[in-house]
Scaffold this active site. Structure first.
Site, PDB file in Angstrom:
ATOM      1  NE  ARG A 224      40.631  40.746  37.881  1.00 21.52           N
ATOM      2  CZ  ARG A 224      39.499  39.784  37.440  1.00 21.52           C
ATOM      3  NH1 ARG A 224      39.627  40.962  36.269  1.00 21.52           N
ATOM      4  NH2 ARG A 224      37.967  40.139  37.666  1.00 21.52           N
ATOM      5  CD  GLU A 253      40.928  47.678  37.219  1.00 18.13           C
ATOM      6  OE1 GLU A 253      39.866  47.593  37.380  1.00 18.13           O
ATOM      7  OE2 GLU A 253      41.844  46.514  36.933  1.00 18.13           O
ATOM      8  CG  HIS A 271      38.323  46.031  34.780  1.00 15.87           C
ATOM      9  ND1 HIS A 271      38.703  45.989  36.164  1.00 15.87           N
ATOM     10  CD2 HIS A 271      37.539  45.245  34.170  1.00 15.87           C
ATOM     11  CE1 HIS A 271      37.999  44.475  36.290  1.00 15.87           C
ATOM     12  NE2 HIS A 271      37.190  43.801  34.654  1.00 15.87           N
TER      13      HIS A 271
HETATM   14  C1  8YV Z   1      33.583  43.422  35.740  1.00 19.04           C
HETATM   15  C2  8YV Z   1      35.396  40.980  35.304  1.00 19.04           C
HETATM   16  O1  8YV Z   1      34.610  43.980  36.263  1.00 19.04           O
HETATM   17  O2  8YV Z   1      34.451  38.488  35.195  1.00 19.04           O
HETATM   18  C3  8YV Z   1      35.262  39.655  35.750  1.00 19.04           C
HETATM   19  O3  8YV Z   1      36.275  39.110  36.401  1.00 19.04           O
HETATM   20  O4  8YV Z   1      36.770  41.162  35.791  1.00 19.04           O
HETATM   21  C4  8YV Z   1      34.485  42.003  34.599  1.00 19.04           C
HETATM   22  O5  8YV Z   1      33.709  41.189  34.091  1.00 19.04           O
HETATM   23  C5  8YV Z   1      33.377  43.108  36.758  1.00 19.04           C
HETATM   24  O6  8YV Z   1      33.208  41.547  37.481  1.00 19.04           O
HETATM   25  C6  8YV Z   1      31.459  42.793  36.142  1.00 19.04           C
HETATM   26  O7  8YV Z   1      30.482  43.352  36.990  1.00 19.04           O
END
Ligand code: 8YV
Length: 314
Positions: A224, A253, A271
């Site tokens: 993050r 973002e 991302h």
């Molecule tokens: C994607 C993520 O941003 O798993 C996470 O926490 O940051 C990533 O896999 C997202 O959640 C995909 O939908």
């Protein structure tokens, strides 16, 4: 039987998985129409705030398409007895691969080289500076959860020595423990950030850690944005305090600070750590399985496990 209504704040991919969701549920996109919904589908980077939960009095399940829960108000979910599910394991290889790719792209100047060729600098006699060999280096992993450990396996498989920092030393690993980010950065030249987001890890990689990584050091963040102090990172890149960086995640973002956009020794991606067809399909399957289990009254396949880390009262 009428299909249950669910609120979807995130998309499932590939398209056939989104089609399956739409076939099994009446999918609502507007929270204003969702006062009676019991299940929300969201993503790791979207989450669900306490204010949003307040608009959903019937809510019983938050199904996260991802592993990060830093954007979910977990304390409020727990207070209301709302279950949270994530998609662990199935995305670890994809994110670990991405971390490796960013490290190679930054160290071996792959993105910079691509820009160099396209801009005609090669054909007009220009020379790109030397890169840094990565596989002869010692790697450090900050955050030794599922993704960090998958990455460690890959790095070890390529013959690298691996160190890690986690809350506690792990008994079951060949990798070397360092108690904090500073000690880790001092002892490695390639630092990977795979720690969970949230207040506990905010600013963990600061100016001191970057200075300890050193002028031949490379930083990669696939966790993050806020885990790394972006201002300190931009300054370190500009001053040559570290050699380069690869970043897949950012504080705000999709906005990226101008100082990072301007840094030639910084590789930026939008991302996409888990964005492979394979990982996203497996994640979507888990999301569908969790929602189906909820509506069938069965145990949830992948409930979020770390509730014990939360304070009991807000
Ligand atoms: C994607 C993520 O941003 O798993 C996470 O926490 O940051 C990533 O896999 C997202 O959640 C995909 O939908």
């Amino acid at each position: 039987m009428t299909r249950p209504r669910i609120l979807a704040l995130a998309e499932l991919k590939p398209q056939d998985m989104a089609d399956r969701l739409a076939a099994d549920y009446r999918v609502i996109r507007d929270i204003g129409d969702a006062a009676d919904v019991e299940a929300v589908l969201t993503a790791g980077n979207i989450g669900l705030s306490g204010a949003q939960m307040a608009r959903l009095p019937a809510l019983r399940l938050i199904a996260v398409n991802g592993v990060g829960v830093d954007a979910v108000d977990l304390a409020e979910a727990r207070r209301r007895g709302i279950a949270v599910t994530t998609t662990p394991d199935v995305l670890s290889l994809a994110v670990a691969e991405m971390a490796l790719g960013l490290a190679l792209a930054a160290g071996r100047r792959i993105a910079e080289g691509d820009r160099f060729v396209r801009a005609g600098q090669w054909s007009s006699g220009g020379k790109l500076g030397l890169g840094l060999s990565l596989l002869e280096r010692r790697a450090g992993i900050l955050g030794y959860g599922r993704i960090g450990r998958r990455l460690a396996d890959l790095l070890r498989g390529m013959g690298m020595e691996v160190l890690y920092t986690a809350r506690h030393e792990k008994p079951d690993t060949p990798d070397g423990f360092r108690p904090d980010a500073l000690a880790l950065a001092r002892d490695c030249a390639l630092l990977f950030v795979t720690a969970a987001g949230g207040e506990d890890t905010r600013g963990l990689v600061d100016a001191d850690v970057l200075a300890a990584l050193g002028s031949a050091g490379i930083l990669v963040n696939v966790a993050r944005g806020p885990v790394v102090d972006a201002g300190a990172l931009a300054a370190a890149l500009d001053a040559g305090a570290i050699a380069g960086a690869g970043l897949d995640v950012f504080d705000d973002e999709p906005n990226v600070p101008q100082a990072l956009l301007d840094a030639p020794n910084c590789v930026l991606t939008p991302h996409i750590g888990s964005a492979t067809a394979e990982a996203r399909r497996a994640m979507a399957q888990l999301v569908l399985d969790n929602i189906a289990a909820y509506f069938a009254g069965r145990p949830l396949p992948t409930p979020y496990e770390a509730w014990h880390a939360l304070p009991l009262h807000r």
